[in-house]
Write an enzyme that holds these catalytic residues in place. Structure first.
Site, PDB file in Angstrom:
ATOM      1  N   SER A   1      -2.319  45.787  69.629  1.00  0.00           N
ATOM      2  CA  SER A   1      -2.651  44.734  69.353  1.00  0.00           C
ATOM      3  C   SER A   1      -2.264  43.920  70.690  1.00  0.00           C
ATOM      4  O   SER A   1      -1.119  43.748  71.039  1.00  0.00           O
ATOM      5  CB  SER A   1      -1.850  44.073  68.251  1.00  0.00           C
ATOM      6  OG  SER A   1      -2.209  44.682  67.120  1.00  0.00           O
TER       7      SER A   1
ATOM      8  N   ARG B   1       7.956  40.199  66.077  1.00  0.00           N
ATOM      9  CA  ARG B   1       7.317  40.722  67.422  1.00  0.00           C
ATOM     10  C   ARG B   1       8.240  39.975  68.661  1.00  0.00           C
ATOM     11  O   ARG B   1       8.082  39.786  69.645  1.00  0.00           O
ATOM     12  CB  ARG B   1       5.777  40.558  67.744  1.00  0.00           C
ATOM     13  CG  ARG B   1       4.988  41.288  66.711  1.00  0.00           C
ATOM     14  CD  ARG B   1       4.992  42.842  66.861  1.00  0.00           C
ATOM     15  NE  ARG B   1       4.164  43.276  65.982  1.00  0.00           N
ATOM     16  CZ  ARG B   1       4.031  43.585  64.592  1.00  0.00           C
ATOM     17  NH1 ARG B   1       5.442  43.679  64.120  1.00  0.00           N
ATOM     18  NH2 ARG B   1       3.353  44.111  64.117  1.00  0.00           N
TER      19      ARG B   1
ATOM     20  N   GLU C   1       0.805  39.436  72.695  1.00  0.00           N
ATOM     21  CA  GLU C   1       1.927  40.295  72.326  1.00  0.00           C
ATOM     22  C   GLU C   1       2.171  41.174  73.449  1.00  0.00           C
ATOM     23  O   GLU C   1       3.599  41.632  73.857  1.00  0.00           O
ATOM     24  CB  GLU C   1       1.551  40.989  71.147  1.00  0.00           C
ATOM     25  CG  GLU C   1       2.606  41.931  70.547  1.00  0.00           C
ATOM     26  CD  GLU C   1       2.345  42.723  69.280  1.00  0.00           C
ATOM     27  OE1 GLU C   1       2.120  42.043  68.522  1.00  0.00           O
ATOM     28  OE2 GLU C   1       2.326  44.115  69.216  1.00  0.00           O
TER      29      GLU C   1
HETATM   30  P1  FAD Z   1       6.858  49.596  77.400  1.00  0.00           P
HETATM   31  O1  FAD Z   1       5.432  49.457  77.419  1.00  0.00           O
HETATM   32  O2  FAD Z   1       7.255  50.887  78.333  1.00  0.00           O
HETATM   33  O3  FAD Z   1       7.908  48.470  77.894  1.00  0.00           O
HETATM   34  C1  FAD Z   1       7.364  47.387  76.911  1.00  0.00           C
HETATM   35  C2  FAD Z   1       8.608  46.411  77.515  1.00  0.00           C
HETATM   36  O4  FAD Z   1       9.946  46.687  77.202  1.00  0.00           O
HETATM   37  C3  FAD Z   1       8.713  45.916  78.845  1.00  0.00           C
HETATM   38  O5  FAD Z   1       8.678  44.781  79.002  1.00  0.00           O
HETATM   39  C4  FAD Z   1       9.738  47.131  79.428  1.00  0.00           C
HETATM   40  O6  FAD Z   1      10.301  46.557  80.429  1.00  0.00           O
HETATM   41  C5  FAD Z   1      10.629  46.873  78.103  1.00  0.00           C
HETATM   42  N1  FAD Z   1      11.610  47.855  77.990  1.00  0.00           N
HETATM   43  C6  FAD Z   1      11.126  49.245  77.780  1.00  0.00           C
HETATM   44  N2  FAD Z   1      12.173  50.119  77.523  1.00  0.00           N
HETATM   45  C7  FAD Z   1      13.506  49.073  77.813  1.00  0.00           C
HETATM   46  C8  FAD Z   1      14.723  49.558  77.653  1.00  0.00           C
HETATM   47  N3  FAD Z   1      15.201  50.774  77.365  1.00  0.00           N
HETATM   48  N4  FAD Z   1      15.561  48.484  77.924  1.00  0.00           N
HETATM   49  C9  FAD Z   1      15.141  47.262  78.388  1.00  0.00           C
HETATM   50  N5  FAD Z   1      13.719  47.010  78.458  1.00  0.00           N
HETATM   51  C10 FAD Z   1      12.897  47.911  77.955  1.00  0.00           C
HETATM   52  N6  FAD Z   1       3.822  48.028  68.241  1.00  0.00           N
HETATM   53  C11 FAD Z   1       4.190  47.547  67.109  1.00  0.00           C
HETATM   54  O7  FAD Z   1       4.983  46.744  66.897  1.00  0.00           O
HETATM   55  N7  FAD Z   1       3.792  47.829  65.891  1.00  0.00           N
HETATM   56  C12 FAD Z   1       2.735  48.898  66.000  1.00  0.00           C
HETATM   57  O8  FAD Z   1       2.167  49.148  64.657  1.00  0.00           O
HETATM   58  C13 FAD Z   1       2.014  49.245  66.998  1.00  0.00           C
HETATM   59  N8  FAD Z   1       1.074  49.857  67.471  1.00  0.00           N
HETATM   60  C14 FAD Z   1       0.416  50.389  68.493  1.00  0.00           C
HETATM   61  C15 FAD Z   1      -0.734  51.059  68.563  1.00  0.00           C
HETATM   62  C16 FAD Z   1      -1.056  51.617  69.832  1.00  0.00           C
HETATM   63  C17 FAD Z   1      -2.552  52.304  69.621  1.00  0.00           C
HETATM   64  C18 FAD Z   1      -0.581  50.913  70.975  1.00  0.00           C
HETATM   65  C19 FAD Z   1      -1.002  51.527  72.415  1.00  0.00           C
HETATM   66  C20 FAD Z   1       0.410  50.135  71.108  1.00  0.00           C
HETATM   67  C21 FAD Z   1       1.049  49.869  69.667  1.00  0.00           C
HETATM   68  N9  FAD Z   1       2.267  49.029  69.853  1.00  0.00           N
HETATM   69  C22 FAD Z   1       2.539  48.646  68.425  1.00  0.00           C
HETATM   70  C23 FAD Z   1       2.901  48.636  70.627  1.00  0.00           C
HETATM   71  C24 FAD Z   1       3.822  49.430  71.256  1.00  0.00           C
HETATM   72  O9  FAD Z   1       3.662  50.736  70.790  1.00  0.00           O
HETATM   73  C25 FAD Z   1       5.418  48.986  71.068  1.00  0.00           C
HETATM   74  O10 FAD Z   1       5.688  47.704  71.590  1.00  0.00           O
HETATM   75  C26 FAD Z   1       6.538  49.972  71.710  1.00  0.00           C
HETATM   76  O11 FAD Z   1       7.567  49.564  71.349  1.00  0.00           O
HETATM   77  C27 FAD Z   1       6.296  49.907  73.404  1.00  0.00           C
HETATM   78  O12 FAD Z   1       7.185  50.937  73.708  1.00  0.00           O
HETATM   79  P2  FAD Z   1       7.030  51.578  75.096  1.00  0.00           P
HETATM   80  O13 FAD Z   1       8.167  52.617  75.336  1.00  0.00           O
HETATM   81  O14 FAD Z   1       5.467  52.113  75.487  1.00  0.00           O
HETATM   82  O15 FAD Z   1       7.402  50.148  75.887  1.00  0.00           O
HETATM   83  P1  NAP Z   2      -4.615  45.414  58.516  1.00  0.00           P
HETATM   84  O1  NAP Z   2      -4.136  46.366  57.533  1.00  0.00           O
HETATM   85  O2  NAP Z   2      -6.092  45.372  58.693  1.00  0.00           O
HETATM   86  O3  NAP Z   2      -4.225  44.013  58.220  1.00  0.00           O
HETATM   87  C1  NAP Z   2      -4.310  42.725  58.989  1.00  0.00           C
HETATM   88  C2  NAP Z   2      -3.364  42.082  59.073  1.00  0.00           C
HETATM   89  O4  NAP Z   2      -3.037  41.321  58.007  1.00  0.00           O
HETATM   90  C3  NAP Z   2      -2.093  42.676  59.839  1.00  0.00           C
HETATM   91  O5  NAP Z   2      -2.003  42.362  61.081  1.00  0.00           O
HETATM   92  C4  NAP Z   2      -1.021  42.478  59.003  1.00  0.00           C
HETATM   93  O6  NAP Z   2      -0.159  41.601  59.733  1.00  0.00           O
HETATM   94  C5  NAP Z   2      -1.608  41.436  57.911  1.00  0.00           C
HETATM   95  N1  NAP Z   2      -1.195  42.106  56.787  1.00  0.00           N
HETATM   96  C6  NAP Z   2      -1.937  43.156  55.970  1.00  0.00           C
HETATM   97  N2  NAP Z   2      -1.246  43.293  54.691  1.00  0.00           N
HETATM   98  C7  NAP Z   2      -0.332  42.634  54.455  1.00  0.00           C
HETATM   99  C8  NAP Z   2       0.588  42.043  53.750  1.00  0.00           C
HETATM  100  N3  NAP Z   2       0.517  42.623  52.280  1.00  0.00           N
HETATM  101  N4  NAP Z   2       1.503  41.111  53.726  1.00  0.00           N
HETATM  102  C9  NAP Z   2       1.456  40.613  55.075  1.00  0.00           C
HETATM  103  N5  NAP Z   2       0.510  40.632  55.918  1.00  0.00           N
HETATM  104  C10 NAP Z   2      -0.174  41.698  55.652  1.00  0.00           C
HETATM  105  O7  NAP Z   2      -3.965  45.718  59.961  1.00  0.00           O
HETATM  106  P2  NAP Z   2      -4.147  46.919  60.970  1.00  0.00           P
HETATM  107  O8  NAP Z   2      -4.437  46.339  62.271  1.00  0.00           O
HETATM  108  O9  NAP Z   2      -4.894  48.154  60.492  1.00  0.00           O
HETATM  109  O10 NAP Z   2      -2.637  47.271  61.293  1.00  0.00           O
HETATM  110  C11 NAP Z   2      -1.889  47.913  60.266  1.00  0.00           C
HETATM  111  C12 NAP Z   2      -0.421  47.656  60.496  1.00  0.00           C
HETATM  112  O11 NAP Z   2       0.005  48.343  61.614  1.00  0.00           O
HETATM  113  C13 NAP Z   2      -0.039  46.259  60.471  1.00  0.00           C
HETATM  114  O12 NAP Z   2       1.366  45.873  59.955  1.00  0.00           O
HETATM  115  C14 NAP Z   2       0.109  46.022  62.125  1.00  0.00           C
HETATM  116  O13 NAP Z   2       1.040  44.917  62.889  1.00  0.00           O
HETATM  117  C15 NAP Z   2       0.366  47.259  62.663  1.00  0.00           C
HETATM  118  N6  NAP Z   2      -0.110  47.543  63.688  1.00  0.00           N
HETATM  119  C16 NAP Z   2       0.415  46.858  65.056  1.00  0.00           C
HETATM  120  C17 NAP Z   2      -0.032  47.074  66.353  1.00  0.00           C
HETATM  121  C18 NAP Z   2       0.597  46.334  67.543  1.00  0.00           C
HETATM  122  O14 NAP Z   2       0.294  46.704  68.754  1.00  0.00           O
HETATM  123  N7  NAP Z   2       1.492  45.582  67.385  1.00  0.00           N
HETATM  124  C19 NAP Z   2      -0.970  47.673  66.719  1.00  0.00           C
HETATM  125  C20 NAP Z   2      -1.749  48.411  65.510  1.00  0.00           C
HETATM  126  C21 NAP Z   2      -1.553  48.353  63.949  1.00  0.00           C
HETATM  127  P3  NAP Z   2       1.255  41.996  60.563  1.00  0.00           P
HETATM  128  O15 NAP Z   2       0.690  42.688  61.911  1.00  0.00           O
HETATM  129  O16 NAP Z   2       2.016  41.174  60.563  1.00  0.00           O
HETATM  130  O17 NAP Z   2       1.757  43.429  59.891  1.00  0.00           O
END
Ligand code: FAD
Ligand code: NAP
Length: 338
Positions: A238, A164, A334
């Site tokens: 998250s 991240r 995050e």
């Molecule tokens: P924004 O929220 O619009 O921007 C985020 C940041 O990036 C801001 O600081 C902005 O200024 C900057 N930015 C955006 N675009 C640019 C650009 N073109 N150039 C420079 N800077 C820029 N994230 C994960 O990693 N894994 C997941 O599984 C995941 N699941 C999610 C589930 C839900 C329900 C939600 C709501 C979010 C989740 N996220 C997850 C977080 C989010 O989806 C990601 O971080 C996504 O990449 C954000 O994209 P955005 O376009 O909405 O960014």
């Molecule tokens: P989950 O499957 O309930 O697992 C809980 C946590 O354990 C996750 O955060 C994941 O870490 C870790 N994990 C699970 N299995 C793993 C493996 N085999 N090896 C290493 N780490 C493991 O998680 P969840 O909340 O439903 O999310 C599922 C996936 O979607 C995850 O990868 C999560 O990162 C992603 N997600 C991200 C966001 C976001 O906003 N960043 C939101 C929703 C879901 P990691 O998070 O490091 O993968």
């Protein structure tokens, strides 16, 4: 190109925070972006490039300029014996790019289905889900340097991707606008179904030999069942990162809490599931006046309506404090706070 003043952002952030931008404009071409940046430079205000607003918590009105990215276009930029190279403009919706690749059979991206937001934000925090991160399929990106308007190509090593993390959140923070991302996708599939409950979901569907579409659909289904849909309940996914702790600390904690969830990172570090820590600290499902902690996933803070970003931020502070007190582990946010 001109700015709109006092522009409402409520529909442009998935938390649904009712805030305004002092100045707002959208750009649909690199030339428009350059022109807007030139105008912005004349002001002394902060700049925010906005994608889908799905990784942002606004705690107050944004007293600067918001530029909304509407750059569009996806194309096959090239191929070799083993890979397809797909170039997507930064304003494309990430999930639509995933489904485009699934439909074309460009493999490697399917575990990242249904992550909200735009392509241009994906490198910011090296998005990841279900064992695949952007860095695993990343070829290069194009970005405009804000100070000069010049285009620069970033390869994998230039981006310093981590969990991240990327250079764009640290050394090059607020220095570049990402305008496109090129992915490197497999011709011969190498599926990754070992993470989370993908296998169980596929089994429940009677699928033993899955293809790319099966995996994407399994991921979509799991995500829909676990995560709040921002269209219904405000959230930014998250709120905290999963903390990494030294192996020694993990082993000690495991003695006190045998149910502790941890995954090894290399030989000396262990990644703890932040959601589990927050749940054990008693926060899961807690609801206050219009906001709280999600009932199915304690890692997700939610906004039901009528609350402010600063209330949600204060809740995140309390959670950090209580997890620290109970486990001695520090959580880091995050979500980007503005
Ligand atoms: P924004 O929220 O619009 O921007 C985020 C940041 O990036 C801001 O600081 C902005 O200024 C900057 N930015 C955006 N675009 C640019 C650009 N073109 N150039 C420079 N800077 C820029 N994230 C994960 O990693 N894994 C997941 O599984 C995941 N699941 C999610 C589930 C839900 C329900 C939600 C709501 C979010 C989740 N996220 C997850 C977080 C989010 O989806 C990601 O971080 C996504 O990449 C954000 O994209 P955005 O376009 O909405 O960014
Ligand atoms: P989950 O499957 O309930 O697992 C809980 C946590 O354990 C996750 O955060 C994941 O870490 C870790 N994990 C699970 N299995 C793993 C493996 N085999 N090896 C290493 N780490 C493991 O998680 P969840 O909340 O439903 O999310 C599922 C996936 O979607 C995850 O990868 C999560 O990162 C992603 N997600 C991200 C966001 C976001 O906003 N960043 C939101 C929703 C879901 P990691 O998070 O490091 O993968």
């Amino acid at each position: 190109m001109s700015f709109i003043y006092n522009y409402p952002l409520i529909k442009l952030n998935t938390f649904g925070m009712d805030v305004k931008a002092r100045r707002f404009a959208a750009f649909a071409s690199v030339n428009e972006l350059q022109e807007l940046l030139n105008q912005w430079k004349a002001s002394a205000h902060e700049l925010l490039v906005l994608g889908g607003g799905s990784n942002i918590l606004f705690t107050k009105d944004f007293e600067g300029t918001v530029l909304k990215n509407e750059l569009k276009g996806i194309n096959l930029a090239g191929e070799n014996e083993s890979h397809f190279f797909v170039k997507a403009a930064a304003g494309e919706v990430w999930h639509e790019l995933v489904m485009y690749c699934v439909q074309k059979g460009y493999q490697g991206i399917e575990n990242m289905a249904l992550i909200p937001g735009c392509v241009g934000a994906a490198p910011m925090q090296n998005i990841g889900a279900y064992g695949v991160e952007l860095k695993d399929i990343f070829e290069e990106l194009e970005a405009m340097e804000i100070a000069t308007g010049k285009t620069r190509i970033f390869g994998l090593a230039d981006c310093a991707f981590g969990y991240r993390e990327s250079v764009f959140k640290h050394g090059l923070k607020n220095k570049y606008v990402i305008t496109s991302v090129t992915l490197r996708l497999n011709k011969v599939p190498k599926y990754n179904t070992s993470y989370g409950n993908i296998v169980q979901e596929l089994e429940a569907r009677g699928i033993s030999d899955p293809n790319m579409r099966d995996i994407a659909e399994a991921v979509i289904s799991i995500r829909r069942s676990k995560l709040p849909d921002p269209a219904q309940i405000g959230n930014a996914g998250s709120f905290f990162k999963n903390p990494e702790v030294p192996l020694e600390q993990y082993e000690k904690l495991k003695q006190d809490y045998p149910q502790l969830v941890g995954y090894p990172v290399g030989h000396q570090q262990v990644k703890l599931a932040a959601g589990w820590l927050i749940e054990q600290a008693g926060w899961k499902g807690k609801t206050f006046d219009g906001y709280g902690v999600h009932k199915n996933q304690a890692l997700v803070l939610v906004h039901y309506g009528g609350a402010t970003g600063s209330q949600v931020f204060e809740l995140s502070e309390q959670i950090i404090r209580s997890v620290k007190e109970k486990f001695g582990v520090t959580l880091y946010r995050e979500v980007n706070i503005y």
